[in-house]
Each structure stands twice: as structure tokens, then as C-alpha cells.
Motif scaffolding. Structure first.
Motif, PDB file in Angstrom:
ATOM      1  N   LEU A 151       0.859  -1.190   0.000  1.00 56.68           N
ATOM      2  CA  LEU A 151       0.000   0.000   0.000  1.00 56.68           C
ATOM      3  C   LEU A 151       0.893   1.237   0.000  1.00 56.68           C
ATOM      4  O   LEU A 151       1.547   1.545   0.998  1.00 56.68           O
ATOM      5  CB  LEU A 151      -0.924  -0.007   1.218  1.00 56.68           C
ATOM      6  N   ASP A 152       0.936   1.908  -1.145  1.00 50.73           N
ATOM      7  CA  ASP A 152       1.835   3.053  -1.302  1.00 50.73           C
ATOM      8  C   ASP A 152       1.096   4.348  -0.958  1.00 50.73           C
ATOM      9  O   ASP A 152       0.207   4.764  -1.710  1.00 50.73           O
ATOM     10  CB  ASP A 152       2.356   3.097  -2.743  1.00 50.73           C
ATOM     11  N   GLU A 153       1.461   4.945   0.143  1.00 52.24           N
ATOM     12  CA  GLU A 153       0.851   6.198   0.620  1.00 52.24           C
ATOM     13  C   GLU A 153      -0.682   6.137   0.597  1.00 52.24           C
ATOM     14  O   GLU A 153      -1.341   6.992  -0.003  1.00 52.24           O
ATOM     15  CB  GLU A 153       1.317   7.387  -0.238  1.00 52.24           C
ATOM     16  N   PRO A 154      -1.283   5.162   1.287  1.00 58.00           N
ATOM     17  CA  PRO A 154      -2.748   5.051   1.208  1.00 58.00           C
ATOM     18  C   PRO A 154      -3.483   6.170   1.926  1.00 58.00           C
ATOM     19  O   PRO A 154      -4.662   6.409   1.645  1.00 58.00           O
ATOM     20  CB  PRO A 154      -3.039   3.697   1.872  1.00 58.00           C
ATOM     21  N   ILE A 155      -2.810   6.848   2.865  1.00 58.22           N
ATOM     22  CA  ILE A 155      -3.542   7.880   3.627  1.00 58.22           C
ATOM     23  C   ILE A 155      -3.037   9.288   3.328  1.00 58.22           C
ATOM     24  O   ILE A 155      -3.406  10.236   4.018  1.00 58.22           O
ATOM     25  CB  ILE A 155      -3.472   7.606   5.157  1.00 58.22           C
ATOM     26  N   ALA A 156      -2.235   9.410   2.284  1.00 60.06           N
ATOM     27  CA  ALA A 156      -1.726  10.751   1.946  1.00 60.06           C
ATOM     28  C   ALA A 156      -2.827  11.555   1.265  1.00 60.06           C
ATOM     29  O   ALA A 156      -3.551  11.043   0.422  1.00 60.06           O
ATOM     30  CB  ALA A 156      -0.532  10.621   1.014  1.00 60.06           C
ATOM     31  N   LEU A 186       3.203   9.701   7.203  1.00 56.19           N
ATOM     32  CA  LEU A 186       2.251  10.149   8.229  1.00 56.19           C
ATOM     33  C   LEU A 186       2.237   9.087   9.339  1.00 56.19           C
ATOM     34  O   LEU A 186       1.304   8.304   9.468  1.00 56.19           O
ATOM     35  CB  LEU A 186       0.863  10.332   7.613  1.00 56.19           C
ATOM     36  N   ILE A 187       3.306   9.091  10.108  1.00 55.96           N
ATOM     37  CA  ILE A 187       3.537   7.973  11.034  1.00 55.96           C
ATOM     38  C   ILE A 187       2.561   7.940  12.196  1.00 55.96           C
ATOM     39  O   ILE A 187       2.072   6.876  12.579  1.00 55.96           O
ATOM     40  CB  ILE A 187       4.989   8.029  11.549  1.00 55.96           C
ATOM     41  N   GLN A 188       2.247   9.118  12.734  1.00 50.10           N
ATOM     42  CA  GLN A 188       1.364   9.157  13.905  1.00 50.10           C
ATOM     43  C   GLN A 188       0.059   8.408  13.666  1.00 50.10           C
ATOM     44  O   GLN A 188      -0.454   7.743  14.550  1.00 50.10           O
ATOM     45  CB  GLN A 188       1.057  10.612  14.262  1.00 50.10           C
ATOM     46  N   ASP A 189      -0.464   8.540  12.441  1.00 48.34           N
ATOM     47  CA  ASP A 189      -1.767   7.940  12.129  1.00 48.34           C
ATOM     48  C   ASP A 189      -1.724   6.423  12.073  1.00 48.34           C
ATOM     49  O   ASP A 189      -2.739   5.773  12.292  1.00 48.34           O
ATOM     50  CB  ASP A 189      -2.272   8.477  10.783  1.00 48.34           C
ATOM     51  N   ILE A 190      -0.570   5.872  11.743  1.00 48.39           N
ATOM     52  CA  ILE A 190      -0.563   4.412  11.552  1.00 48.39           C
ATOM     53  C   ILE A 190       0.255   3.666  12.614  1.00 48.39           C
ATOM     54  O   ILE A 190       0.252   2.442  12.647  1.00 48.39           O
ATOM     55  CB  ILE A 190      -0.032   4.018  10.148  1.00 48.39           C
ATOM     56  N   GLU A 191       0.905   4.427  13.462  1.00 48.44           N
ATOM     57  CA  GLU A 191       1.826   3.798  14.429  1.00 48.44           C
ATOM     58  C   GLU A 191       1.166   2.684  15.239  1.00 48.44           C
ATOM     59  O   GLU A 191       1.765   1.638  15.476  1.00 48.44           O
ATOM     60  CB  GLU A 191       2.386   4.881  15.360  1.00 48.44           C
ATOM     61  N   THR A 192      -0.091   2.922  15.619  1.00 51.71           N
ATOM     62  CA  THR A 192      -0.766   1.947  16.493  1.00 51.71           C
ATOM     63  C   THR A 192      -1.058   0.620  15.789  1.00 51.71           C
ATOM     64  O   THR A 192      -1.281  -0.386  16.457  1.00 51.71           O
ATOM     65  CB  THR A 192      -2.105   2.535  17.003  1.00 51.71           C
ATOM     66  N   VAL A 193      -1.100   0.630  14.466  1.00 50.24           N
ATOM     67  CA  VAL A 193      -1.442  -0.630  13.774  1.00 50.24           C
ATOM     68  C   VAL A 193      -0.204  -1.415  13.329  1.00 50.24           C
ATOM     69  O   VAL A 193      -0.314  -2.546  12.858  1.00 50.24           O
ATOM     70  CB  VAL A 193      -2.356  -0.384  12.544  1.00 50.24           C
ATOM     71  N   LEU A 194       0.968  -0.812  13.484  1.00 49.79           N
ATOM     72  CA  LEU A 194       2.178  -1.449  12.936  1.00 49.79           C
ATOM     73  C   LEU A 194       2.777  -2.496  13.865  1.00 49.79           C
ATOM     74  O   LEU A 194       2.773  -2.342  15.083  1.00 49.79           O
ATOM     75  CB  LEU A 194       3.240  -0.389  12.638  1.00 49.79           C
ATOM     76  N   ASP A 195       3.300  -3.562  13.270  1.00 52.60           N
ATOM     77  CA  ASP A 195       4.079  -4.552  14.024  1.00 52.60           C
ATOM     78  C   ASP A 195       5.560  -4.242  13.863  1.00 52.60           C
ATOM     79  O   ASP A 195       6.321  -4.272  14.821  1.00 52.60           O
ATOM     80  CB  ASP A 195       3.822  -5.966  13.475  1.00 52.60           C
TER      81      ASP A 195
END
Lengths: 232, 274
Positions: A151-156, A186-195
Motif C-alpha cells: 500500500l503506497d501512501e494510502p492515507i496521503a 504520516l507515522i502518527q496515524d498508523i503507528e498503532t497498527v504497525l508490528d
């Protein structure tokens, strides 16, 4: 075999410019990985190489033990930055196309997601807003039972509500046996879902660690570490 | 997978071709009706003449559009679906790049041939009925054919029986040129796509370059055959023509194959999507 992606000495050059420099990387199934780096760091080049849109100058690249080719394209589900659905199509046309070409396409899953968004099968792509097209594209990609999602920049460039929808769609729909690579800054937005986190800079691999390791070793969040590593 | 690609391409190209085909047939019918009215009613009013001229102009524009679009649409479709944003979809499908090229080539050739058939049908509509009959009558009188059962076709076949090879070569060249034009455009766009700016302009320049090189080669072949005929003065004119056509056909096949393999190679390893 748990390893779904393996890069060994992966190098990609555009003329004299080295976009990726001798990358060694291994990604296991069942993980959500953040591919992080500033603009021009080589994230999209790496994703395009895995998707089979580019060819490396040197090094080895395999998905599920296979060299990049028709077979890997059948098990990699790729969401590019661009909207690629032809404007002349209706929703049913692109759904049919995915059904025709991808053995792993789950029509029921796609129907459910389309219903949730209120997108009609007969709707013309041309009449859709850019945001709706992007969501439709995400639905197509996540409706596949793939081995690897790119997924390349899906939330940009989307509003916070759409961001939530996109992340929710990814988390609730990906094949748990697969790996998901999300490229973003946009790390803050996805940090919680990352392993896991992979950080690249100027084409070189800087960090490849689990989110827990980063927190334990540095005492920082991924976002804080990113700002520190890539400070201008 | 090739079948699925062809099916998709048929649909994608068809939506561009079909309105033109329908337009040609529609205006041919309207033109024919107007001709009939003019003939039967002996109308000569200004309003009717203006209407007739307007319909004729539109008819000619539609015919020219079909002639031009014949190969243009297939080339546009190739460029759009392989080298623009749509390329992200096309080039990540689990299919061989050669299948992508072949599907677009076959569909392009099909629609080009079909557009010629549509033009032919529109011509028949215009000269249908009395006009067609009178044209055939005149032809029969000119050719001195008393018995209409002998037929025009038999006469032509009798006349050309000695030129069988020449006609076969010409037919092969006509069919080959359909593939040649599309494939040369494909490779031109593939090469043009490797540039970072003005890709379309560069592609067109490359196409013009390749076509000019072929013209020079053809001229060279003609000169070579001419020299050959001077040395072998007992050689028949038909033989010379056949040799020339054979060599041009061989060159065309070589360029077609080279264009196909080069396009395939570029899509496979040198794709340059934005």
C-alpha cells in the motif's frame, strides 16, 4: 515457510542516481509493516520493484520464494499512489476485471465493502470524486486474499475521517496469513497498527525493527524516532 | 489470460469505435434517402440543397474520422493503458507482457479491418438500388459482356490468373501493413516512454523516423532490383515486381518482429511510469 518477502543486495539505479543501494530485507507473514522514509528515500521504488513494475539492476528479490513475475503478481495486491481505474468503466466492470484476472479475489468481501460505502455496482467511475475512486481502489486491493499487500501512501492527501476509514478497512480485511507493507510519512496515524518498521533514507536501509523493540531500546515512539533519524 | 485481455480490450476500444461506425452507416442512409428524394421529387429548393450539403459535409467528416481513427484508437489505447496511470493496473495483472501487446495488436487490427468494412458498406448504401444497377450495366457494356451470368468476378479472375503470386504478395503486404503500422507505433511509444519529458512528442518523432528508414530501404530495394534487371535482361517485368514485393515483405516482417520484441523488452524491464 514464514518468509513472504526477501531482498538480498537489492540495488536500483535511475541513470547515475542510486535509488536503492544494496538493500537486505526479510518480511514474515502475519505482519503489518510500516515502510517509512522522507520523500525521495526510495520507498516507492522498493514497492514498484516488488510489484513487478520495475526491474532491479542487481540483487535478488523474491515473494513467497518466487522471483518477481506473473506468479508473484498473482499473490501481491498493490495499491499505488495513483488512481488507475479507467474512467470509462462502471464499478461492475472493474469488479469483473479483478474477478477475471485474480484467482484470490473475494467478490463477497468486495460487495460488503461497497455496500458499506454506498457505492452502486452500476455507478460510473467518471462521476466519482477522487476520494471515492481511491476508496474503491482500496476495496479492490483489500478484497483479494493475497500473500502480500503493498500500500503506497494510502492515507496521503485525505481528510482524517477518510484516513480512519482506510486504516479500518486495511486492518479488518487483510488476509491474516499475509504481510502488509504500508508506505507513508504520516507515522502518527498508523503507528498503532504497525508490528514492524522499516526506515530507509537515500536508498539505504536505516532501521528494521519491531515497534516494541523501538520503544524498549530507545524509549521513543516510532514518530519521535523518525523525526530524530530524519532531522533536516 | 490472453482471451480475457482481448475481451477487455474489445470492450475498451469498442466504446470508441462503435459511435463512429454507427455514425457512418446512419449518415450513409440519410444521404441515400436524400438522393432518392432528389431523384424522385425533382426537388431543387434552397433549403433542401442546404440540408443536402450539410449532411454530405457531416458524412465526409465522419468518413474521414473513421479512416483516421482506424489505427489511431488502438495506438491511443495502448499508450493510455500501458504507459499512463492505467499502466499501474495493466502492468500488475498476472499476465505476460507479450500477452498485453498481442491482445492490443489483434483488437487494433480487427477494428481497423472492420472500419474498412463499414466504409465499404456505407459506399454500397450510397450507390444501392438504381445507381448500383446502372453502374453495373455501364460496366458490362464497357467490357462487352453480353451474358450477365459470366459475371464481373470471373472476368477479373481470368485477367489476373497470371499475376497470382503478385496478387498474393500484394495481399500479404496489405495485411502486413496493418500489423506493421500498429507495431511500429507501439515500439515508438515504448521508446518514447523511457524519456522523462515530452514522451508523446518523442514517440511521434521516433515513429516518423522508423517509417522514413523503411521508405529509404524500400527505395534501395527498388534500385537493387532495377540493377538486377539490367544485368538479367531476359527477366520479365512481373518477376522483377515479385522480387521487389518479396523483399519489401521480408523487411516488413523483420521490422514487425523487431518492434514486437523491443516493445516487450521495454515493458518488461524499462517501464517508466510516473
Amino acid at each position: 515457510m514464514n518468509e513472504v518477502l526477501k531482498c538480498t543486495g537489492l540495488t536500483k539505479k535511475y541513470g547515475k542516481l542510486v535509488a536503492l543501494d544494496n538493500i537486505d530485507l526479510s518480511v514474515n507473514k502475519g505482519q503489518i509493516i510500516g515502510l517509512l522514509g522522507p520523500n525521495g528515500s526510495g520507498k516507492t521504488t522498493l514497492i514498484k520493484l516488488i510489484a513487478g513494475l520495475l526491474k532491479q539492476n542487481s540483487g535478488e528479490l523474491t515473494v513467497d520464494g518466487k522471483k518477481i513475475g506473473i506468479e508473484t503478481k498473482g499473490i501481491v495486491s498493490y495499491l499505488p499512489e495513483r488512481t488507475y481505474i479507467p474512467n470509462w468503466m462502471r464499478v461492475k466492470d472493474i469488479i469483473k476485471m479483478f474477478e477475471d484476472f485474480y484467482k484470490d479475489f473475494n467478490l463477497e468481501k468486495a460487495k460488503t465493502m461497497l455496500d458499506n460505502l454506498g457505492i452502486q455496482f452500476n455507478q460510473r467511475i467518471k462521476a466519482m470524486s477522487k476520494g471515492t475512486k481511491e476508496k474503491l481502489q482500496l476495496i479492490l486491493v483489500m478484497s483479494r486474499e493475497a500473500q502480500l499487500y503493498l500500500l503506497d501512501e494510502p492515507i496521503a492527501g485525505v481528510d482524517p475521517a477518510a484516513r480512519d476509514y482506510i486504516l479500518r478497512t486495511i486492518i479488518t480485511n487483510y488476509n491474516p496469513e499475509a504481510a502488509v507493507i504500508i508506505s507513508t510519512h504520516l507515522i502518527q496515524d498508523i503507528e498503532t497498527v504497525l508490528d514492524d518498521v522499516i526506515m530507509i533514507h537515500n536508498g539505504s536501509l536505516k532501521i528494521h525493527k519491531t515497534v516494541d523493540e523501538i520503544r524498549e531500546e530507545t524509549g521513543k515512539s516510532v514518530d519521535e524516532l523518525f523525526r530524530e533519524v530524519f532531522r533536516c | 489470460m490472453l482471451g480475457k485481455l482481448i475481451k477487455t480490450e474489445f470492450k475498451a476500444s469498442g466504446r470508441l469505435y462503435l459511435p463512429l461506425f454507427i455514425g457512418v452507416i446512419f449518415f450513409a442512409v440519410v444521404e441515400r434517402i436524400l438522393l432518392e428524394i432528389m431523384e424522385v421529387e425533382q426537388l431543387n429548393s434552397i433549403a433542401f440543397n442546404i440540408l443536402f450539403i450539410a449532411i454530405t459535409v457531416i458524412f465526409v467528416i465522419v468518413i474521414v474520422s473513421v479512416c483516421v481513427s482506424g489505427q489511431f484508437i488502438s495506438i491511443y489505447r495502448f499508450y493510455k493503458s500501458v504507459f499512463t496511470d492505467e499502466g499501474y493496473l495493466t502492468n500488475t495483472l498476472p499476465v505476460k507482457s507479450s500477452s498485453i501487446i498481442i491482445s492490443k495488436l489483434l483488437v487494433g487490427v480487427f477494428y481497423t479491418v472492420f472500419s474498412y468494412i463499414v466504409l465499404f458498406i456505407s459506399g454500397l448504401i450510397i450507390v444501392a438500388g438504381d445507381l448500383l444497377n446502372s453502374a453495373l450495366d455501364n460496366l458490362r457494356i464497357d467490357l462487352g459482356i453480353e451474358n450477365t451470368q459470366i459475371g464481373l468476378l470471373d472476368f477479373i479472375l481470368d485477367s489476373v490468373i497470371n499475376l497470382k503470386l503478385t496478387f498474393s504478395l500484394l495481399a500479404a503486404l496489405i495485411i502486413g501493413s496493418l500489423f506493421f503500422n500498429i507495431l511500429v507505433f507501439f515500439v515508438s511509444f515504448a521508446i518514447g516512454n523511457m524519456a522523462n519529458r515530452k514522451k508523446v512528442l518523442l514517440s511521434v518523432i521516433i515513429y516518423i523516423g522508423i517509417v522514413n528508414v523503411l521508405s529509404f530501404i524500400s527505395a534501395g530495394i527498388a534500385l537493387f532490383v532495377n540493377k538486377l534487371s539490367i544485368k538479367n535482361y531476359n527477366m520479365l517485368g512481373v518477376d522483377l515486381l515479385n522480387i521487389t514485393l518479396s523483399i519489401i515483405l521480408a523487411v516488413m516482417v523483420v521490422i514487425c518482429l523487431a518492434s514486437y520484441f523491443a516493445t516487450n523488452k521495454i515493458i518488461k524491464s524499462r517501464l517508466n511510469l510516473e
